[in-house]
Design a protein around this motif. Structure first.
Motif, PDB file in Angstrom:
ATOM      1  N   PHE A  16     -15.109 -57.316 -60.915  1.00  0.00           N
ATOM      2  CA  PHE A  16     -13.999 -58.329 -60.755  1.00  0.00           C
ATOM      3  C   PHE A  16     -12.996 -57.684 -59.839  1.00  0.00           C
ATOM      4  CE2 PHE A  16     -14.936 -60.737 -64.402  1.00  0.00           C
ATOM      5  CZ  PHE A  16     -15.098 -61.892 -63.914  1.00  0.00           C
ATOM      6  N   ILE A  19     -16.740 -58.493 -56.515  1.00  0.00           N
ATOM      7  CA  ILE A  19     -18.182 -58.862 -56.800  1.00  0.00           C
ATOM      8  C   ILE A  19     -19.279 -58.942 -56.057  1.00  0.00           C
ATOM      9  CG2 ILE A  19     -18.841 -61.431 -57.718  1.00  0.00           C
ATOM     10  CD1 ILE A  19     -16.576 -61.701 -58.806  1.00  0.00           C
ATOM     11  N   GLU A  36     -14.664 -71.113 -68.727  1.00  0.00           N
ATOM     12  CA  GLU A  36     -13.800 -72.618 -68.586  1.00  0.00           C
ATOM     13  C   GLU A  36     -13.728 -73.173 -68.788  1.00  0.00           C
ATOM     14  OE1 GLU A  36     -11.359 -73.162 -66.761  1.00  0.00           O
ATOM     15  OE2 GLU A  36     -11.532 -71.687 -64.890  1.00  0.00           O
ATOM     16  N   GLU A  62      -4.316 -70.145 -54.089  1.00  0.00           N
ATOM     17  CA  GLU A  62      -4.433 -69.863 -55.541  1.00  0.00           C
ATOM     18  C   GLU A  62      -5.869 -68.786 -54.814  1.00  0.00           C
ATOM     19  OE1 GLU A  62      -4.606 -71.444 -58.215  1.00  0.00           O
ATOM     20  OE2 GLU A  62      -5.840 -70.226 -59.339  1.00  0.00           O
ATOM     21  N   ILE A  63      -4.761 -67.166 -54.933  1.00  0.00           N
ATOM     22  CA  ILE A  63      -5.702 -65.844 -54.908  1.00  0.00           C
ATOM     23  C   ILE A  63      -6.837 -65.951 -56.026  1.00  0.00           C
ATOM     24  CG2 ILE A  63      -5.049 -63.929 -53.740  1.00  0.00           C
ATOM     25  CD1 ILE A  63      -3.785 -66.070 -52.031  1.00  0.00           C
ATOM     26  N   GLY A  64      -7.606 -65.461 -55.500  1.00  0.00           N
ATOM     27  CA  GLY A  64      -8.592 -64.954 -56.441  1.00  0.00           C
ATOM     28  C   GLY A  64      -8.780 -66.304 -57.523  1.00  0.00           C
ATOM     29  N   GLY A  66     -11.536 -67.971 -57.276  1.00  0.00           N
ATOM     30  CA  GLY A  66     -12.873 -67.851 -57.871  1.00  0.00           C
ATOM     31  C   GLY A  66     -14.001 -69.088 -58.237  1.00  0.00           C
ATOM     32  N   PRO A  67     -13.826 -69.757 -59.288  1.00  0.00           N
ATOM     33  CA  PRO A  67     -14.553 -70.958 -59.100  1.00  0.00           C
ATOM     34  C   PRO A  67     -14.202 -72.185 -58.229  1.00  0.00           C
ATOM     35  CG  PRO A  67     -14.922 -70.403 -61.419  1.00  0.00           C
ATOM     36  CD  PRO A  67     -14.185 -69.686 -60.591  1.00  0.00           C
ATOM     37  N   ASP A  85     -10.173 -66.068 -51.565  1.00  0.00           N
ATOM     38  CA  ASP A  85     -10.921 -64.938 -52.955  1.00  0.00           C
ATOM     39  C   ASP A  85     -12.172 -64.474 -52.114  1.00  0.00           C
ATOM     40  OD1 ASP A  85     -12.090 -66.045 -56.001  1.00  0.00           O
ATOM     41  OD2 ASP A  85     -12.925 -64.024 -54.969  1.00  0.00           O
ATOM     42  N   MET A  90     -18.833 -65.824 -54.134  1.00  0.00           N
ATOM     43  CA  MET A  90     -17.187 -66.989 -54.886  1.00  0.00           C
ATOM     44  C   MET A  90     -16.649 -68.608 -54.484  1.00  0.00           C
ATOM     45  SD  MET A  90     -16.723 -66.764 -58.156  1.00  0.00           S
ATOM     46  CE  MET A  90     -16.680 -65.218 -59.027  1.00  0.00           C
ATOM     47  N   ALA A 108      -6.481 -60.675 -50.964  1.00  0.00           N
ATOM     48  CA  ALA A 108      -5.071 -61.301 -50.888  1.00  0.00           C
ATOM     49  C   ALA A 108      -4.013 -59.879 -50.412  1.00  0.00           C
ATOM     50  CB  ALA A 108      -4.848 -60.354 -52.970  1.00  0.00           C
ATOM     51  N   GLU A 124      -4.235 -65.998 -61.475  1.00  0.00           N
ATOM     52  CA  GLU A 124      -4.845 -66.315 -62.605  1.00  0.00           C
ATOM     53  C   GLU A 124      -6.187 -65.002 -62.818  1.00  0.00           C
ATOM     54  OE1 GLU A 124      -5.586 -69.885 -64.481  1.00  0.00           O
ATOM     55  OE2 GLU A 124      -6.917 -69.356 -65.629  1.00  0.00           O
ATOM     56  N   ARG A 125      -5.113 -64.407 -63.714  1.00  0.00           N
ATOM     57  CA  ARG A 125      -6.305 -63.254 -63.505  1.00  0.00           C
ATOM     58  C   ARG A 125      -6.867 -61.810 -62.433  1.00  0.00           C
ATOM     59  NH1 ARG A 125     -10.985 -65.839 -67.142  1.00  0.00           N
ATOM     60  NH2 ARG A 125     -10.257 -67.380 -65.698  1.00  0.00           N
ATOM     61  N   HIS A 129      -7.199 -56.878 -61.398  1.00  0.00           N
ATOM     62  CA  HIS A 129      -8.351 -55.975 -60.391  1.00  0.00           C
ATOM     63  C   HIS A 129      -7.735 -55.793 -59.250  1.00  0.00           C
ATOM     64  CE1 HIS A 129     -10.989 -57.201 -63.569  1.00  0.00           C
ATOM     65  NE2 HIS A 129     -10.834 -58.893 -63.108  1.00  0.00           N
TER      66      HIS A 129
HETATM   67  C1  LIG Z   1     -10.967 -62.701 -63.189  1.00  0.00           C
HETATM   68  S1  LIG Z   1     -11.615 -63.361 -61.925  1.00  0.00           S
HETATM   69  C2  LIG Z   1     -10.387 -64.993 -62.002  1.00  0.00           C
HETATM   70  C3  LIG Z   1     -11.118 -66.240 -61.411  1.00  0.00           C
HETATM   71  C4  LIG Z   1     -10.298 -67.978 -61.263  1.00  0.00           C
HETATM   72  N1  LIG Z   1      -9.084 -66.842 -60.857  1.00  0.00           N
HETATM   73  C5  LIG Z   1     -10.081 -68.224 -62.726  1.00  0.00           C
HETATM   74  O1  LIG Z   1      -8.759 -68.343 -63.334  1.00  0.00           O
HETATM   75  O2  LIG Z   1     -11.053 -68.641 -63.300  1.00  0.00           O
HETATM   76  C6  LIG Z   1     -10.997 -62.664 -60.618  1.00  0.00           C
HETATM   77  C7  LIG Z   1     -11.100 -63.252 -58.968  1.00  0.00           C
HETATM   78  O3  LIG Z   1      -9.845 -62.440 -58.158  1.00  0.00           O
HETATM   79  C8  LIG Z   1     -10.801 -61.930 -57.160  1.00  0.00           C
HETATM   80  N2  LIG Z   1     -10.508 -61.086 -56.324  1.00  0.00           N
HETATM   81  C9  LIG Z   1     -10.510 -59.709 -57.080  1.00  0.00           C
HETATM   82  N3  LIG Z   1      -9.699 -59.376 -55.821  1.00  0.00           N
HETATM   83  C10 LIG Z   1      -9.526 -60.018 -54.958  1.00  0.00           C
HETATM   84  C11 LIG Z   1      -8.793 -59.684 -53.730  1.00  0.00           C
HETATM   85  N4  LIG Z   1      -8.693 -58.222 -53.666  1.00  0.00           N
HETATM   86  N5  LIG Z   1      -7.791 -60.536 -53.038  1.00  0.00           N
HETATM   87  C12 LIG Z   1      -8.561 -61.887 -53.242  1.00  0.00           C
HETATM   88  N6  LIG Z   1      -9.456 -61.987 -54.793  1.00  0.00           N
HETATM   89  C13 LIG Z   1     -10.038 -61.345 -55.026  1.00  0.00           C
HETATM   90  C14 LIG Z   1     -12.495 -61.911 -57.305  1.00  0.00           C
HETATM   91  O4  LIG Z   1     -13.500 -62.337 -56.460  1.00  0.00           O
HETATM   92  C15 LIG Z   1     -12.619 -63.136 -58.033  1.00  0.00           C
HETATM   93  O5  LIG Z   1     -13.053 -64.370 -58.039  1.00  0.00           O
END
Ligand SMILES: C[S@@+](CC[C@H](N)C(=O)[O-])C[C@H]1O[C@@H](n2cnc3c(N)ncnc32)[C@H](O)[C@@H]1O
Length: 268
Positions: A16, A19, A36, A62-64, A66-67, A85, A90, A108, A124-125, A129
């Protein structure tokens, strides 16, 4: 390994962090979509939205993302949410899934937004990572206007629990899983990190969710198993038996996975 996620294979959550560098980025998209569907994140997600205290028309990132599900939900409420993201795959998926919303490919720690341009920031989550969470928080503070709010949601990888017959094996799997993420202790670290980044009114809540069916718990259990196998902490046959026991517990109404989600919020 006989068990698999609906996406075909058990997931290695260490990817993660990056990806797009994994062999099959689509597998991670499928995993997030599967989680989800289970619905157990809805309540904690709602609480994190509430902590941002945003009114229609206000801007947030909304950082990271995802979908992009959270971006879609926030936009339905009139909030100008933009998804960010680090994974191009993604971002492309989110653009298809939430048409009309804005999604940016960025990390981020280097956000493509001017100083003080945002009313809110949510992740979120994601921080679990990040290899440099302090840098990401300093960037969060830069893009937020004074008085803007941040909300962060993550699991503490040492504190989740699962009832199982084999205590030693379960502990080994949990330890292996914690070893696969960049920040397994991020939940308890938010308090210090947010203060260090200059935020005030820092609030930490632990929102606990209890999973009692195999379907709900399977993504987490499979990820723990995969971590145990990849690290060599457990052998194939033993691991399969552990998961089989969990499936049987579910059938007997005896599965119990407890997930403490850490919600941190603060004001810039
Ligand atoms: C576990 S997923 C959670 C996705 C989303 N927040 C959710 O709740 O479904 C972690 C997400 O963070 C992104 N990610 C990881 N490192 C990141 C970074 N340095 N900056 C931005 N996004 C990042 C990944 O690509 C992935 O989409």
């Amino acid at each position: 390994m006989s068990d698999a996620t609906r996406s075909g294979r058990p997931i290695d959550i260490s990817h993660f962090s990056n990806i797009d560098a994994s062999q099959d980025p689509g597998q991670f998209i499928a995993f997030l979509e599967q989680v989800e569907q289970l619905g157990w994140l809805e309540a904690v997600r709602e609480e994190s939205f509430a902590r941002l205290a945003l009114a229609p028309g206000q801007r947030m990132v909304e950082i990271g993302c995802g979908p992009g599900t959270a971006v879609g939900l926030l936009r339905q409420r009139g909030i100008e949410a933009v998804g960010v993201d680090a994974s191009r795959n993604m971002v492309e998926h989110a653009r298809r899934k939430v048409p009309g919303a804005e999604f940016r490919h960025a990390a981020a720690a280097a956000l493509p937004f001017p100083d003080g341009s945002q009313d809110g920031y949510r992740a979120e989550r994601v921080f679990e990572h990040l290899h440099e969470p302090a840098k990401a928080l300093s960037e969060a503070r830069r893009v937020l206007r004074p008085g803007g709010r941040i909300a962060l949601l993550d699991l503490d990888y040492e504190l989740w629990t699962v009832d199982a017959d084999n205590v030693e094996l379960t502990q080994a799997l949990k330890l292996a899983m914690a070893g696969t993420v960049a920040n397994p202790w991020i939940g308890r670290r938010f308090y210090g990190l947010l203060h260090d980044a200059g935020f005030h009114d820092v609030r930490i809540s632990v929102l606990t969710h209890v999973l009692t069916s195999y379907e709900e718990a399977q993504p987490l259990l499979s990820a723990a198993l995969q971590a145990g196998l990849s690290s060599g902490a457990v052998a194939d046959g033993v691991a399969d038996a552990w998961l089989l026991e969990q499936r049987e517990r579910s059938e007997r109404g005896r599965l119990c996975v407890i997930l403490p989600m850490f919600l941190a919020s603060a004001v810039a």
